[in-house]
Design a protein around this motif. Structure first.
Motif, short mmCIF file in Angstrom:
data_model
loop_
_atom_site.label_atom_id
_atom_site.label_comp_id
_atom_site.label_asym_id
_atom_site.label_seq_id
_atom_site.Cartn_x
_atom_site.Cartn_y
_atom_site.Cartn_z
N THR A 58 1.41 -0.95 4.38
CA THR A 58 1.88 0.43 4.31
C THR A 58 1.78 1.05 5.69
OG1 THR A 58 1.10 0.61 2.03
CG2 THR A 58 1.53 2.67 3.20
N ILE A 59 2.82 1.65 6.13
CA ILE A 59 2.83 2.28 7.45
C ILE A 59 2.45 3.75 7.30
CG2 ILE A 59 4.25 2.93 9.42
CD1 ILE A 59 5.88 0.35 8.87
N LEU A 60 1.41 4.15 8.01
CA LEU A 60 1.01 5.54 8.08
C LEU A 60 1.11 5.97 9.54
CD1 LEU A 60 -2.26 5.52 5.93
CD2 LEU A 60 -0.03 6.36 5.25
N GLU A 61 1.54 7.16 9.75
CA GLU A 61 1.62 7.68 11.12
C GLU A 61 0.42 8.59 11.35
OE1 GLU A 61 4.47 10.64 13.57
OE2 GLU A 61 5.48 9.03 12.49
N ALA A 62 -0.68 7.98 11.81
CA ALA A 62 -1.90 8.75 12.04
C ALA A 62 -1.69 9.74 13.17
CB ALA A 62 -3.05 7.82 12.35
#
Length: 181
Positions: free
Chosen positions: A9-13
């Protein structure tokens, strides 16, 4: 044997940095007071021993009081071991605080248990290399606790509430509480 799956899962921190001219020692003193470090010393033992919702709330309320949203869980000082490893004495003070509040956490976790990857949240207190102040750094909770497949309004409201509390804490300990950002 069942099928195994790998899910990425890609999260944009988003990383938030508060830059203050206050010295590291003052920022730490303000943070220790804001999270009631002294009063939180045995919080984990007390929470483990709680047998009901009421007992958990009593433990937390006794430590946080009216003024504090967060409790102190632990800190990890990186500069002492880095100085030892590199055989120097000039590593800027670097400490990672783990803070939180189980009452806030339950309001988030009941909507998505995966948010536990970032609960309790952490703050990095970093003395500037030139010793002219301190940076307070954290991951914006809403950028790491809301997964793309669960953007429920209740979850968003709970996590954005945590965003605001973290910002208020950072502003307080950096002396920037009255500065628009």
């Amino acid at each position: 044997m069942g099928l195994l799956f790998l899910i990425v899962t890609i999260l944009e921190a988003k990383i938030v940095t508060f830059d203050t001219p206050l010295p590291y020692t003052e920022v730490i003193a303000r943070l220790d007071e804001a999270v009631n470090k002294q009063g939180s010393a045995d919080i984990l033992i007390k929470l483990r021993g709680a047998k009901s919702r009421e007992e958990i709330e009593q433990v937390i309320d006794a430590i946080t009081g009216v003024a504090n949203d967060f409790l102190y869980f632990m800190d990890l000082k990186h500069h002492p071991w880095l100085n030892t490893y590199t055989q120097t004495t000039n590593t800027p003070a670097t400490v990672l605080y783990t803070i939180g509040n189980p009452l806030i956490a339950q309001g988030i976790l009941r909507h998505d248990l995966r948010a536990a990857l970032h609960i309790p949240p952490r703050l990095l207190i970093l003395e500037k290399v030139d010793r002219t102040g301190t940076n307070v750094i954290y991951q914006l909770p809403s950028s790491v606790m809301i997964f793309p497949d669960n953007e429920s309004q209740e979850l968003r409201e709970a996590v954005e509430g945590l965003d605001r509390k973290f910002e208020a804490l950072a502003r307080n300990i950096t002396g920037l509480e009255n500065v628009d950002g």
